[in-house]
Design a protein around this motif. Structure first.
Motif, PDB file in Angstrom:
ATOM      1  N   ALA A  22       0.853  -1.232  -0.100  1.00 62.57           N
ATOM      2  CA  ALA A  22      -0.139   0.073   0.168  1.00 62.57           C
ATOM      3  C   ALA A  22       0.800   1.353   0.004  1.00 62.57           C
ATOM      4  O   ALA A  22       0.560   2.233  -0.643  1.00 62.57           O
ATOM      5  N   THR A  23       1.921   1.211   0.966  1.00 63.78           N
ATOM      6  CA  THR A  23       2.868   2.651   0.771  1.00 63.78           C
ATOM      7  C   THR A  23       3.801   2.587  -0.408  1.00 63.78           C
ATOM      8  O   THR A  23       4.002   3.616  -0.895  1.00 63.78           O
ATOM      9  N   LEU A  24       3.884   1.553  -1.017  1.00 61.03           N
ATOM     10  CA  LEU A  24       4.882   1.470  -2.388  1.00 61.03           C
ATOM     11  C   LEU A  24       3.857   1.880  -3.424  1.00 61.03           C
ATOM     12  O   LEU A  24       4.277   3.017  -4.244  1.00 61.03           O
ATOM     13  N   MET A  25       2.537   1.661  -3.282  1.00 64.48           N
ATOM     14  CA  MET A  25       1.491   2.477  -4.491  1.00 64.48           C
ATOM     15  C   MET A  25       1.297   3.575  -4.246  1.00 64.48           C
ATOM     16  O   MET A  25       1.123   4.312  -5.013  1.00 64.48           O
ATOM     17  N   LEU A  67       7.547  -2.520  13.690  1.00 63.03           N
ATOM     18  CA  LEU A  67       7.642  -3.432  12.770  1.00 63.03           C
ATOM     19  C   LEU A  67       6.868  -2.769  11.560  1.00 63.03           C
ATOM     20  O   LEU A  67       7.446  -2.792  10.368  1.00 63.03           O
ATOM     21  N   LEU A  68       5.632  -2.398  11.924  1.00 68.44           N
ATOM     22  CA  LEU A  68       4.797  -1.959  10.703  1.00 68.44           C
ATOM     23  C   LEU A  68       5.347  -0.711  10.456  1.00 68.44           C
ATOM     24  O   LEU A  68       4.914  -0.462   9.143  1.00 68.44           O
ATOM     25  N   VAL A  69       5.713   0.222  11.389  1.00 67.14           N
ATOM     26  CA  VAL A  69       6.165   1.435  10.640  1.00 67.14           C
ATOM     27  C   VAL A  69       7.697   1.084   9.675  1.00 67.14           C
ATOM     28  O   VAL A  69       7.646   2.012   8.790  1.00 67.14           O
ATOM     29  N   ALA A  74       9.915   1.506   4.539  1.00 67.56           N
ATOM     30  CA  ALA A  74      10.573   0.677   3.238  1.00 67.56           C
ATOM     31  C   ALA A  74       9.775   0.578   2.020  1.00 67.56           C
ATOM     32  O   ALA A  74      10.420   0.978   0.874  1.00 67.56           O
ATOM     33  N   GLY A  75       8.338   0.356   2.121  1.00 68.38           N
ATOM     34  CA  GLY A  75       7.579   0.438   0.813  1.00 68.38           C
ATOM     35  C   GLY A  75       7.514   1.868   0.237  1.00 68.38           C
ATOM     36  O   GLY A  75       7.554   2.086  -0.895  1.00 68.38           O
TER      37      GLY A  75
END
Length: 176
Positions: A22-25, A67-69, A74-75
């Motif tokens: 989602a963050t990559l997109m 971990l999620l942050v 990274a994304g």
């Protein structure tokens, strides 16, 4: 990896890959707006630094939130690296870019194929995903070094081209 934190947050560990993608997109959607204010090479460098920060956070996280942050960073960081590198490549090589496109495509594919494999091998060999994630961090740091090299090369070429244009106009002459 995420399930080992054991902080009783049930399904949250399963959201890691979705958050990464989602963050990559979202990062790719935001890239045109960023590129209006920041150069391509600086955008790639910033993305790589953000990705390395995310992997570092993954390595040092002690809870699910960290971990999620880290996954999100990274994304977001990697989101515009590949497409923007293509733009820089095309600008740098101009008309010759089509002749040299195979190398950048091969390098992107090689990294995409070997780095996850190396993470898996290191994780299995040392019995720890953290050991494998060090491969991802080292890869990010290597790409940062490469991007800095590209930035300095482009800046140097731009300065040389600028001095040649000034010399041709008669306003400046190179020493003999």
């Amino acid at each position: 990896y995420a399930t080992r934190f054991g902080d009783g947050q049930g399904f949250l560990w399963a959201m890691g890959p979705s958050i990464f993608w989602a963050t990559l997109m979202a990062g790719r959607a935001a890239a045109p707006f960023v590129l209006r204010r920041v150069s391509e090479v600086k955008t790639v460098l910033g993305g790589l630094v953000l990705a390395a920060s995310g992997v570092s956070l993954l390595l040092t996280a002690t809870g699910m939130a960290g971990l999620l942050v880290g996954v999100a960073l990274a994304g977001a960081g990697l989101s515009s690296v590949y497409p923007t590198t293509w733009a820089v490549f095309s600008e740098y090589f101009g008309a010759r870019a089509s002749q040299k496109a195979g190398i950048i495509s091969a390098m992107g594919g090689l990294g995409g194929a070997t780095i996850p494999w190396a993470v898996g091998v290191a994780s299995t060999q040392f019995g720890s995903l953290r050991a494998g994630l060090l491969i991802a961090l080292l890869s990010s740091l290597a790409m940062i070094a490469l991007q800095l090299s590209i930035m300095f090369t482009l800046a140097r070429r731009s300065a040389v081209a600028g001095s040649k244009a000034t010399a041709a106009s008669g306003r400046w002459r190179a020493p003999s």
